[in-house]
Design a protein around this motif. Structure first.
Motif, PDB file in Angstrom:
ATOM      1  N   LEU A  90      56.484  -9.823  -1.923  1.00  0.00           N
ATOM      2  CA  LEU A  90      56.211  -8.404  -2.151  1.00  0.00           C
ATOM      3  C   LEU A  90      54.806  -8.212  -2.710  1.00  0.00           C
ATOM      4  O   LEU A  90      54.080  -7.297  -2.314  1.00  0.00           O
ATOM      5  N   SER A  97      52.886  -1.490  -1.594  1.00  0.00           N
ATOM      6  CA  SER A  97      54.300  -1.457  -1.969  1.00  0.00           C
ATOM      7  C   SER A  97      54.532  -0.374  -3.017  1.00  0.00           C
ATOM      8  O   SER A  97      53.760  -0.241  -3.968  1.00  0.00           O
ATOM      9  N   CYS A  99      57.761   1.975  -5.161  1.00  0.00           N
ATOM     10  CA  CYS A  99      59.176   2.187  -5.426  1.00  0.00           C
ATOM     11  C   CYS A  99      59.369   3.557  -6.060  1.00  0.00           C
ATOM     12  O   CYS A  99      58.451   4.111  -6.672  1.00  0.00           O
ATOM     13  N   CYS A 116      55.971  -3.929  -7.684  1.00  0.00           N
ATOM     14  CA  CYS A 116      55.409  -2.982  -6.724  1.00  0.00           C
ATOM     15  C   CYS A 116      54.025  -2.496  -7.164  1.00  0.00           C
ATOM     16  O   CYS A 116      53.729  -2.421  -8.351  1.00  0.00           O
ATOM     17  N   ASP A 117      53.208  -2.138  -6.191  1.00  0.00           N
ATOM     18  CA  ASP A 117      51.866  -1.644  -6.484  1.00  0.00           C
ATOM     19  C   ASP A 117      51.893  -0.296  -7.198  1.00  0.00           C
ATOM     20  O   ASP A 117      51.061  -0.036  -8.067  1.00  0.00           O
TER      21      ASP A 117
END
Length: 244
Positions: A90, A97, A99, A116-117
């Motif tokens: 990921l 990325s 969320c 996540c980014d």
């Protein structure tokens, strides 16, 4: 399906779909996430990898009921290492990325979000690294991601308190990036990435990438050592008895 995967306008939607278990991760979910990651790694039409939960929860981490039969360090690693590798993949994706947290993201769920980014969160969103309540440490690589995201000092307090933070606190320390009260708000805010995937990966890479990924992998081994402890199994038994 325990994970729903669909591609719409360059956004790969990955929805955890176990609402009765607050979208907890079991072996089927681990495998489905690996398949989604492979799609994002190979499909150049994907500009965003979007992870979300079903019915007002993001992810409650590892499914205690599904994994309670894992007793030894070696057995625990059969779960920890594949999910650890998912988070590393990921982190390396050639797309952004994202969320969306609109409910609890706890334990491994907080680890998944930390990798996540970009994190969007609603007023109902919350997150906490509650692994300590089961006499464990992070096992999927989330602590390394957390330290990079919010700094070592804030990360240490969040990890060792095993507390659940509300949306405002998560925004204030930088764990969450933007507020969004619906998925539509998130989708409206997403911008297609037009630069090459190789550039996306290089911009996201830590300065010392090999050391960073080594740190992530070490978390699986440390957690596995704690997993076989008597205190962990006692806490799991207490948790399962309380649920029953």
């Amino acid at each position: 399906m325990k994970v729903d995967i669909s591609l719409v306008d360059g956004v790969l939607h990955v929805q955890l779909n176990r609402p009765e278990q607050k979208n907890a991760v079991d072996f089927d979910v681990i495998n489905a996430l690996a398949e989604a990651l492979e799609e994002a790694e190979t499909n150049r039409h994907i500009h965003t990898f979007l992870i979300k939960g079903h019915r007002g929860a993001f992810c409650s981490g590892g499914d205690v009921q599904a994994f309670h039969s894992l007793y030894t360090k070696e057995e625990a690693l059969t779960m920890l290492r594949p999910m650890n590798e998912n988070l590393i993949r990921l982190r390396k994706l050639p797309c952004v990325s994202v969320c969306y947290i609109d409910g609890p993201a706890v334990g491994g769920g907080a680890e998944l979000a930390a990798a996540c980014d970009k994190v969007y969160i609603s007023a109902e969103g919350k997150a906490g690294f509650i692994q300590g309540r089961l006499a464990l440490s992070t096992g999927w690589g989330g602590a390394a991601c957390l330290k990079q995201k919010i700094g070592a000092k804030n990360a240490f307090h969040m990890l060792t308190s095993a507390s659940v933070y509300d949306a405002e606190r998560l925004l204030s320390i930088g764990f969450a990036d933007e507020k969004a009260e619906s998925l539509d708000e998130v989708l409206r805010d997403l911008k297609p990435v037009t630069i090459p995937g190789e550039a996306v990966t290089s911009y996201r890479e830590p300065v010392n990438a090999s050391a960073f990924y080594k740190e992530m992998r070490m978390e699986a081994d440390r957690c596995a050592s704690l997993w076989e402890s008597e205190e962990h199994h006692k806490q799991v038994a207490f948790f399962l008895n309380r649920k029953q």
